[in-house]
Motif scaffolding. Structure first.
Motif, PDB file in Angstrom:
ATOM      1  N   UNK A  19      28.147  33.307  55.683  1.00  0.00           N
ATOM      2  CA  UNK A  19      28.200  34.034  54.408  1.00  0.00           C
ATOM      3  C   UNK A  19      29.566  33.850  53.746  1.00  0.00           C
ATOM      4  N   UNK A  20      30.624  33.925  54.555  1.00  0.00           N
ATOM      5  CA  UNK A  20      31.981  33.727  54.018  1.00  0.00           C
ATOM      6  C   UNK A  20      32.115  32.337  53.415  1.00  0.00           C
ATOM      7  N   UNK A  21      31.570  31.318  54.125  1.00  0.00           N
ATOM      8  CA  UNK A  21      31.643  29.938  53.623  1.00  0.00           C
ATOM      9  C   UNK A  21      30.923  29.807  52.286  1.00  0.00           C
ATOM     10  N   UNK A  22      29.741  30.428  52.191  1.00  0.00           N
ATOM     11  CA  UNK A  22      28.964  30.331  50.959  1.00  0.00           C
ATOM     12  C   UNK A  22      29.678  31.028  49.803  1.00  0.00           C
ATOM     13  N   UNK A  23      30.253  32.208  50.081  1.00  0.00           N
ATOM     14  CA  UNK A  23      30.954  32.926  49.025  1.00  0.00           C
ATOM     15  C   UNK A  23      32.262  32.237  48.637  1.00  0.00           C
ATOM     16  N   UNK A  24      32.862  31.530  49.593  1.00  0.00           N
ATOM     17  CA  UNK A  24      34.051  30.743  49.267  1.00  0.00           C
ATOM     18  C   UNK A  24      33.690  29.622  48.307  1.00  0.00           C
ATOM     19  N   UNK A  25      32.543  28.968  48.560  1.00  0.00           N
ATOM     20  CA  UNK A  25      32.078  27.908  47.653  1.00  0.00           C
ATOM     21  C   UNK A  25      31.745  28.492  46.281  1.00  0.00           C
ATOM     22  N   UNK A  26      31.105  29.678  46.286  1.00  0.00           N
ATOM     23  CA  UNK A  26      30.757  30.325  45.013  1.00  0.00           C
ATOM     24  C   UNK A  26      32.017  30.723  44.252  1.00  0.00           C
ATOM     25  N   UNK A  27      33.031  31.207  44.987  1.00  0.00           N
ATOM     26  CA  UNK A  27      34.302  31.537  44.358  1.00  0.00           C
ATOM     27  C   UNK A  27      34.972  30.320  43.747  1.00  0.00           C
ATOM     28  N   UNK A  28      34.894  29.184  44.458  1.00  0.00           N
ATOM     29  CA  UNK A  28      35.448  27.932  43.926  1.00  0.00           C
ATOM     30  C   UNK A  28      34.726  27.524  42.648  1.00  0.00           C
ATOM     31  N   UNK A  29      33.407  27.742  42.635  1.00  0.00           N
ATOM     32  CA  UNK A  29      32.605  27.397  41.462  1.00  0.00           C
ATOM     33  C   UNK A  29      33.051  28.218  40.248  1.00  0.00           C
ATOM     34  N   UNK A  30      33.200  29.523  40.425  1.00  0.00           N
ATOM     35  CA  UNK A  30      33.632  30.388  39.318  1.00  0.00           C
ATOM     36  C   UNK A  30      35.060  30.049  38.877  1.00  0.00           C
ATOM     37  N   UNK A 289      22.868  25.722  57.940  1.00  0.00           N
ATOM     38  CA  UNK A 289      22.798  25.204  56.578  1.00  0.00           C
ATOM     39  C   UNK A 289      21.756  25.944  55.764  1.00  0.00           C
ATOM     40  N   UNK A 290      21.993  26.034  54.448  1.00  0.00           N
ATOM     41  CA  UNK A 290      21.049  26.682  53.541  1.00  0.00           C
ATOM     42  C   UNK A 290      20.928  25.867  52.264  1.00  0.00           C
ATOM     43  N   UNK A 291      19.781  25.960  51.624  1.00  0.00           N
ATOM     44  CA  UNK A 291      19.557  25.254  50.361  1.00  0.00           C
ATOM     45  C   UNK A 291      20.362  25.893  49.242  1.00  0.00           C
ATOM     46  N   UNK A 292      20.473  27.225  49.248  1.00  0.00           N
ATOM     47  CA  UNK A 292      21.259  27.890  48.206  1.00  0.00           C
ATOM     48  C   UNK A 292      22.714  27.448  48.261  1.00  0.00           C
ATOM     49  N   UNK A 293      23.257  27.301  49.472  1.00  0.00           N
ATOM     50  CA  UNK A 293      24.618  26.814  49.620  1.00  0.00           C
ATOM     51  C   UNK A 293      24.783  25.401  49.095  1.00  0.00           C
ATOM     52  N   UNK A 294      23.790  24.556  49.364  1.00  0.00           N
ATOM     53  CA  UNK A 294      23.834  23.172  48.879  1.00  0.00           C
ATOM     54  C   UNK A 294      23.817  23.120  47.359  1.00  0.00           C
ATOM     55  N   UNK A 295      23.009  23.979  46.724  1.00  0.00           N
ATOM     56  CA  UNK A 295      22.987  24.029  45.256  1.00  0.00           C
ATOM     57  C   UNK A 295      24.357  24.422  44.709  1.00  0.00           C
ATOM     58  N   UNK A 296      25.002  25.396  45.361  1.00  0.00           N
ATOM     59  CA  UNK A 296      26.348  25.780  44.939  1.00  0.00           C
ATOM     60  C   UNK A 296      27.297  24.596  45.078  1.00  0.00           C
ATOM     61  N   UNK A 297      27.201  23.884  46.206  1.00  0.00           N
ATOM     62  CA  UNK A 297      28.039  22.704  46.418  1.00  0.00           C
ATOM     63  C   UNK A 297      27.805  21.631  45.386  1.00  0.00           C
ATOM     64  N   UNK A 298      26.539  21.430  45.010  1.00  0.00           N
ATOM     65  CA  UNK A 298      26.211  20.420  43.998  1.00  0.00           C
ATOM     66  C   UNK A 298      26.820  20.793  42.650  1.00  0.00           C
ATOM     67  N   UNK A 299      26.776  22.078  42.299  1.00  0.00           N
ATOM     68  CA  UNK A 299      27.369  22.515  41.033  1.00  0.00           C
ATOM     69  C   UNK A 299      28.894  22.424  41.072  1.00  0.00           C
ATOM     70  N   UNK A 300      29.494  22.654  42.230  1.00  0.00           N
ATOM     71  CA  UNK A 300      30.943  22.485  42.355  1.00  0.00           C
ATOM     72  C   UNK A 300      31.328  21.048  42.019  1.00  0.00           C
ATOM     73  N   UNK A 301      30.613  20.087  42.601  1.00  0.00           N
ATOM     74  CA  UNK A 301      30.919  18.675  42.338  1.00  0.00           C
ATOM     75  C   UNK A 301      30.630  18.314  40.885  1.00  0.00           C
ATOM     76  N   UNK A 302      29.466  18.770  40.363  1.00  0.00           N
ATOM     77  CA  UNK A 302      29.085  18.447  38.983  1.00  0.00           C
ATOM     78  C   UNK A 302      30.046  19.023  37.966  1.00  0.00           C
ATOM     79  N   UNK A 303      30.432  20.288  38.138  1.00  0.00           N
ATOM     80  CA  UNK A 303      31.360  20.929  37.199  1.00  0.00           C
ATOM     81  C   UNK A 303      32.748  20.307  37.312  1.00  0.00           C
TER      82      UNK A 303
END
Length: 339
Positions: A19-30, A289-303
């Motif tokens: 959960x921490x890893x996923x929220x860290x990725x989400x924080x990076x996205x924002x 691994x989770x699909x929601x996490x992967x989507x966040x990762x994809x948006x991090x790279x795309x943005x």
């Protein structure tokens, strides 16, 4: 009882870390959105948002397949080349064989499935390391794409070939006083809708089905899964077929956007797919691994790519930055696994 409580606390700890890893990725996205919004006035617009979503689609679709493969402890380096092969096969089916576009696209997707099936056989039956098996497929698929096209782009495909990649839902257009059309809302692109539907379907498969539980079990401990009655070879093969199928679909979508099939398309896309999965918390040693996490990762790279482009950063510098991001996320993954 003590052992059981320790195991439960260990599972809780692993869950918390995920959960921490996923929220860290989400924080990076924002954080990226906030930074690029201040550096470019055009970044936070509807049109640019749709552009980012379209760019992310390819990374996300490939990343979904990569996530399932990595959860089982494997890797798929062939998706970029399989993408190109599937796209040119679909294009040749339309132009040279006179097959209607929907059926030609299906042939392209099945080409990707066949490549994934072969990868599965190489890994499960011939016992080749996934890295070597998919590296060989990467070279074979790219070579086939170049061979059957003579290393030339396949053009003259007609407008109908571009509907999947360029069409959109809920597009609103009005006619101005000068008689020219004005786009009020560009609509939701078909590739984005595809991405969302497939992401939801695969996420439900992983979290709510027996097959999904088996995929996680194989990645956590293949021997224990085998002793529990799981057909490990079949589960691993399924993930490679899924990855190949999504690569084939991505190839058809990309070639449709261009309305031209490029045999050199998809170079290095496999790294984006793996990076999106790892940024989103998928562990390279398997089982997590989770699909929601992967989507966040994809948006991090795309943005990140989109924002760097809008700020005039050169393509070479972008490669360096993306490379550093990949190294950093894999390093964090390794630290997490050691702890």
């Amino acid at each position: 009882m003590a052992d059981t409580s320790e195991q439960k606390s260990g599972r809780l700890s692993d869950r918390q870390k995920d959960i921490i890893q996923k929220f860290a990725a989400l924080g990076s996205l924002f954080a990226l959105v906030a930074v690029f919004s201040t550096t470019s006035s055009a970044f936070f617009t509807v049109n640019n948002g749709m552009t980012i979503a379209l760019q992310v689609t390819s990374i996300a679709l490939l990343g979904i397949g990569a996530t399932c493969v990595i959860i089982t402890g494997g890797i798929d380096l062939s998706v970029g080349s399989v993408l190109a092969l599937a796209g040119v096969v679909a294009a040749l089916a339309v132009r040279d064989w006179g097959i209607p576009v929907p059926f030609a696209m299906l042939i392209g997707i099945l080409t990707g499935s066949a490549c994934g099936w072969i990868n599965g056989i190489l890994v499960t039956k011939m016992k080749l390391p996934p890295f070597i098996a998919t590296l060989g497929m990467m070279l074979i698929a790219r070579g086939l794409a170049l061979q059957i096209t003579g290393a030339r782009a396949v053009s003259g495909l007609g407008e109908s070939f571009g509907v999947l990649g360029n069409g959109s839902l809920f597009r609103v257009v009005t006619i101005g006083d000068d008689g020219f059309p004005i786009v009020v809302f560009p609509g939701i692109p078909y590739p984005v809708i595809l991405m969302v539907v497939i992401a939801v379907a695969v996420a439900l498969m992983l979290n709510r089905s027996v097959l999904g539980r088996h995929i996680y079990a194989v990645g956590s401990n293949a021997d224990a899964a085998r002793l529990s009655g799981v057909n490990v070879s079949r589960v691993v093969s399924f993930t490679y077929v899924l990855s190949g199928t999504l690569a084939g679909l991505t190839g058809c979508v990309l070639m449709s956007r261009l309305v031209t099939a490029q045999p050199n398309e998809g170079v290095m896309y496999e790294l984006d797919a793996i990076a999106s999965a790892v940024i989103g918390g998928t562990s390279l040693i398997g089982g997590v691994g989770t699909i929601s996490g992967t989507l966040i990762g994809a948006f991090v790279i795309g943005i990140l790519r989109n924002g760097l482009n809008m700020n005039g950063v050169s393509a070479f510098t972008q490669q360096i930055i993306i490379g550093l991001v990949i190294l950093g996320t894999v390093w964090i993954d390794q630290l997490r696994n050691r702890r």
